[in-house]
Write a protein that holds these residues in place. Structure first.
Motif, PDB file in Angstrom:
ATOM      1  N   VAL A 594      18.958  17.850 -11.432  1.00 50.64           N
ATOM      2  CA  VAL A 594      19.131  17.817 -10.057  1.00 50.64           C
ATOM      3  C   VAL A 594      18.189  18.883  -9.679  1.00 50.64           C
ATOM      4  N   ASP A 598      14.842  16.768  -9.788  1.00 47.29           N
ATOM      5  CA  ASP A 598      14.951  16.494  -8.406  1.00 47.29           C
ATOM      6  C   ASP A 598      15.345  15.124  -8.147  1.00 47.29           C
ATOM      7  N   SER A 600      16.766  11.204  -7.435  1.00 47.31           N
ATOM      8  CA  SER A 600      17.394  10.692  -6.156  1.00 47.31           C
ATOM      9  C   SER A 600      18.068   9.474  -6.457  1.00 47.31           C
ATOM     10  N   SER A 601      18.908   9.087  -5.523  1.00 52.33           N
ATOM     11  CA  SER A 601      19.625   7.776  -5.824  1.00 52.33           C
ATOM     12  C   SER A 601      18.711   6.464  -5.600  1.00 52.33           C
ATOM     13  N   GLU A 602      17.539   6.661  -5.124  1.00 57.08           N
ATOM     14  CA  GLU A 602      16.509   5.676  -4.806  1.00 57.08           C
ATOM     15  C   GLU A 602      16.572   4.642  -6.087  1.00 57.08           C
ATOM     16  N   LYS A 631      27.310  16.383  -7.829  1.00 59.98           N
ATOM     17  CA  LYS A 631      25.968  15.943  -6.952  1.00 59.98           C
ATOM     18  C   LYS A 631      25.584  14.672  -7.986  1.00 59.98           C
ATOM     19  N   LEU A 632      25.209  15.063  -9.016  1.00 59.99           N
ATOM     20  CA  LEU A 632      24.560  14.020  -9.967  1.00 59.99           C
ATOM     21  C   LEU A 632      25.485  12.789 -10.156  1.00 59.99           C
ATOM     22  N   GLN A 634      27.343  11.527  -7.867  1.00 65.47           N
ATOM     23  CA  GLN A 634      27.152  11.005  -6.573  1.00 65.47           C
ATOM     24  C   GLN A 634      25.992  10.210  -6.761  1.00 65.47           C
ATOM     25  N   LEU A 635      24.779  10.903  -7.049  1.00 68.78           N
ATOM     26  CA  LEU A 635      23.307  10.314  -7.071  1.00 68.78           C
ATOM     27  C   LEU A 635      23.309   9.223  -7.927  1.00 68.78           C
TER      28      LEU A 635
END
Lengths: 719, 186
Positions: A594, A598, A600-602, A631-632, A634-635
């Motif tokens: 994270v 960094d 992302s969910s892209e 967070k991870l 969810q990503l």
């Protein structure tokens, strides 16, 4: 009377009794959850982290001068008409108080709550001398009538049900009591004790503070009994530990910000009282109270000079270290301390009540760090508990077989790894081709069977590495993987998942081959020399200067490597600089993904599968990493589902779960119950120890929820 | 924060710990409140500390008219029979809804400890934001060479010693009423 177990066999018997006490279990479970909820609400708008550091600094600053503070207190208190005494030990304190009582023709004594008087067993002494002593704090009165010791420093009768209290009060009053109505039971105490205050000749109290610059005592209470105890009788004796001496009012007001909040979840207690000198008292012929203050040493002055243990004297007796302790919440205070209970009790017992009362109980710490986090005076309780255990071993001059083998084997990496490889062969017939051993062979005791055990991998990660390693051209980062024994030898697939994943993110992974056990198990067994030796081996093996980060999949290894090295190396060690470089580069998986990569969910195909999370003790408290893993999840395209008590220990604690399987099993049960109460399909965590415990427990109970390391979860996402 | 906000905070915080807070404009209202409450609760006696002689005479008269007894000093001779106590307050602490009462006089202690119901009269001008802002005043009392007994009182006496269930009114007063006197609105 207090009966603290003096050997492991009787302790295990006591623990079994406590674990089968259904009322105690429910009461403590409810308290455990409620306390944590209330506490966070009452700290709203208060900077707990800063205040605790300030108090710790002030308390530490006063420790070398306790005797000067005593003199200062004495001058001011005596100017105002009090008499101030020193008691070198418990016996002396009891004798001084007896002498005061005799001098003043005292017959009846009322007492308000004082842990210091519990420490000296003052009541027993006074009763033997022929005095009538009545405890007036409701909880203390109840346990006095039952001839028990307190099971909590703030809530002494928390182990009892309203029905037990109702029956007791029926005996006391000779009238049947409605046990369902707690208000009425409380009124029984009010009515029964009122005449006792009025008839008493002497009142005995403790004190939360002794303010040196003014010679006044500070007392923090709720029921109002202490005020009556210090007002109605003609004599007042306050028994105060040396550690309660503080320089000034400012310090007290600062501590007052956290003491009630931590103790009972109150912003302030009903009463905070300052008493100085011999105040007006109509019961005394002179119209002045006969006022005595007795300061108890009993080892405190020596403790104040101890380079390791002196922080224990910062304790302000809020009791919170018990409130958040998962072990306390299963067995209660009578099995988790002697007079002083909870984490601080495991330490202070050695100093105030001798090795015989601490030898066994001091081993019952799961090292989850919850007490350290909640402590309002910043005592590193888990660390001091291990130091206490070391002191016990040294005083006894014994090396338990476990410690002997552990030290011998761990120091020699080749031998240690050879044994792990052999273990795979030994286990093979038990596993019947599956990844788990569900039924332990007969030579294991039944109590160890609460979880299935994983099989040691056929090929550890270190042997797979030469086939896995890829050389990347111009990588974004170069990281060393510190696998830890559990990932290396039990869950090499976690590390494989990591390598695959990081390759996608253009991170060059290296696996320094000579790395060995992080040393935490040695620290847990109080084998500090071995832990230090392992730390050195790892620093040499990894060579931190070569890497941007040292990445771990194990929260326990990470937290140990990051923080504990500084506790076990000497302050002038030549290795400190290297240790700092090593420590600074340690990072856990989620933080790396994270915060560094960094991610992302892209481009990720979200599955929206429901995922519950277990926060490993050494991640959320040890490394204070809390948001990144959630967070991870969810990503990575999953739906994160919050479960109750997510940040509470799973009951693993390394060898703890082998030493105290009964307790480990109960903590695990609660954890899995909480997860099963959610609609989650997966349970994810970021420590292989927790995976072992949670997966084993889930398998044993035939649960449907899959347990995974967060790295596995990430590696499974589809682009 | 303007002072009126501290008065409001004082009220709110005291109410969260089950104190009953009202605003009044002068002492006579406090007397009325005391007598009405005592009668409502079926009490027979009132103990009042810190009154001027003229106020004391006024209260005595009012009590007699309502068939209540205003107890004589020293209160130690009435320890079994104090129903309501009426006492002045030195300071209020808004942050926690706390009353600060110099209790060095034994009558003040007995009145605030043994009464069933304690009614405390707090001038609005004496409300401070937090305990730190009272440090100087409190320290002045403690640093004097004379004996002292000083009290912070926040709500009625309480316990959670049986099954952690909150029960109000253990050994101290069972009810705490706070009358905030707002002189400037007179």
């Amino acid at each position: 009377m207090i009966k603290t177990a003096q050997d492991m066999k009787s302790y295990k018997k006591q623990l079994k009794e406590a674990l089968s006490d259904q009322f105690l279990r429910t009461a403590l479970d409810n308290f455990y959850t409620a306390y944590r909820e209330n506490r966070s609400a009452v700290y709203d708008g208060i900077d707990f982290e800063s205040i605790k550091k300030e108090i710790a600094t002030e308390k530490d600053g006063a420790l070398p001068y306790l005797e000067d503070l005593y003199e200062e207190f004495k001058v001011h208190a005596e100017t105002a008409g009090a008499k101030v005494h020193i008691a070198r030990n418990a016996q002396q304190a009891n004798e001084i108080i007896t002498a005061i009582a005799k001098e003043n023709n005292v017959k009846k004594i009322v007492k308000s709550k004082s842990m210091t008087a519990e420490e000296t067993f003052l009541n027993d002494h006074l009763e033997k001398e022929g005095f009538t002593v009545t405890e007036t704090d409701l909880g203390e009165w109840i346990i006095q009538l039952r001839k028990e010791g307190p099971s909590h420093m703030v809530l002494p009768a928390i182990h009892l049900s309203r029905h037990q209290v109702g029956d007791l009060f029926a005996d006391v009053t000779g009238k049947k009591q409605n046990s369902e109505d707690i208000d009425k039971l409380v009124k029984v105490a009010r009515q029964e004790l009122r005449p006792t205050y009025l008839a008493a000749d002497m009142g005995i109290s403790g004190a939360n503070f002794a303010i040196a610059e003014s010679g006044s005592l500070g007392l923090v209470t709720n029921e109002g009994n202490m005020r009556l105890v210090t007002t109605m009788p003609r004599v007042h004796v306050a028994l105060v530990g040396y550690d309660k001496l503080i320089p000034n009012l400012k310090t007290m007001l600062r501590i007052l910000k956290v003491l009630p909040r931590n103790a009972t979840g109150q912003a302030i207690t009903s009463y905070v009282t300052w008493i100085k000198g011999a105040v007006e008292c109509g019961a005394s012929p002179s119209n002045r109270k006969v006022m005595h203050v007795v300061f108890l040493d009993n080892g405190r002055l020596a403790l104040a000079k101890d380079p390791v243990f002196s922080p224990a004297l910062r304790c302000i007796r809020c009791g919170a270290c018990a409130n958040v302790c998962p072990v306390y919440s299963k067995v209660g205070g009578h099995k988790y301390g002697h007079v002083y209970i909870g984490a601080i009790g495991l330490i202070l017992t050695l100093f105030y009540h001798g090795i015989e009362n601490d030898r066994v109980i001091v081993q019952n710490c799961i090292n989850c760090q919850a007490c350290r986090e909640v402590c309002p005076v910043d005592i590193d309780l888990p660390h001091l508990i291990k130091k206490t255990y070391r002191a016990v071993l040294d005083q006894d001059g014994k090396t338990p077989a476990k410690n002997f083998i552990l030290s011998r084997v761990m120091k020699n990496r080749r031998l240690f790894h050879f044994i792990l490889r052999q273990a795979h062969l030994a286990q093979k017939p038990l596993a019947r081709k599956g990844p788990m051993i569900r039924h332990l062979p007969n030579f294991f005791e039944k109590r160890h069977g609460f979880r299935s055990l994983p099989v040691i991998a056929e090929t550890p990660f270190r042997d797979q590495w030469k086939h896995l390693r890829k050389h990347l051209v111009r990588p974004k980062y170069t990281v060393a993987l510190f696998a830890g024994c559990a990932v290396d030898f039990i869950y090499p697939e976690h590390a494989r998942a990591l390598v695959t994943l990081l390759e996608r993110h253009r991170v060059q992974v290296e696996f320094p081959k000579d790395q060995t056990c992080c040393g935490l198990p040695a620290s847990m067994a109080a084998e500090e020399a071995t832990a230090r030796d392992l730390a050195l081996q790892n620093i040499r093996a990894v060579q931190p200067e070569k890497y941007d980060y040292i990445l771990t999949l194990c929260a326990s290894c990470a937290s140990h490597l990051k923080h504990n090295g500084f506790k076990i190396f000497k302050k002038d060690s030549d290795w400190l600089e290297k240790l700092k470089e090593f420590s600074d580069k340690i990072i856990d998986f989620s933080s790396f993904m994270v915060n560094v990569l960094d991610v992302s969910s892209e481009g990720i195909k979200a599955t929206h599968k429901k995922v519950a999370y277990h926060a490993p003790c050494h991640l959320c408290r040890g490394l204070q990493v809390t948001t990144e893993p959630r967070k991870l999840i969810q990503l990575a395209g999953y739906t994160y589902i919050r479960s109750k008590d997510e940040d509470v220990c799973c009951g693993f604690g390394g060898s703890y779960s082998i030493d105290f399987p009964e307790i480990s099993a109960e903590i695990l049960k609660k954890k899995l119950d909480n997860v099963e109460d959610t609609p989650a399909e997966l349970l994810v965590t970021d420590c292989p120890g927790c995976v072992l415990q949670l997966r084993g427990g889930m398998n044993k109970r035939g649960g449907k929820i899959q347990v995974k390391h967060i790295a596995e979860l990430l590696a499974e996402t589809k682009q | 924060m303007p002072h009126s906000d501290f008065i409001q905070l004082m009220k709110e915080k005291a109410e969260t710990v089950q104190a009953i807070v009202s605003k009044i404009n002068h002492m006579e209202q406090a007397f009325r409140y005391t007598i009405d409450l005592t009668q409502k609760q079926g009490g027979k006696t009132v103990a009042a500390t810190g009154l001027k002689p003229s106020e004391s005479r006024l209260l005595k008269k009012a009590c007699e008219a309502s068939e209540l007894e205003l107890l004589e000093f020293p209160l130690r001779s009435h320890t079994h029979e104090i129903h309501t106590s009426l006492t002045p307050v030195d300071w209020g602490i808004a942050e926690t809804g706390t009353l600060v009462i110099d209790s060095s006089s034994e009558d003040v202690r007995i009145a605030t400890m043994l009464a069933e119901t304690h009614i405390a009269v707090l001038p609005a001008s004496k409300i401070k934001p937090d305990s730190e802002s009272l440090e100087k005043e409190l320290n002045a009392v403690l640093m004097a060479d004379t004996p002292s007994y000083y009290a912070f009182i926040t709500g009625a006496s309480r316990t959670a010693d049986i099954e952690r269930v909150l029960a109000i009114g253990v050994h101290g007063p069972q009810e705490l009423h706070i009358l905030i006197v707002e002189e400037d609105s007179e």
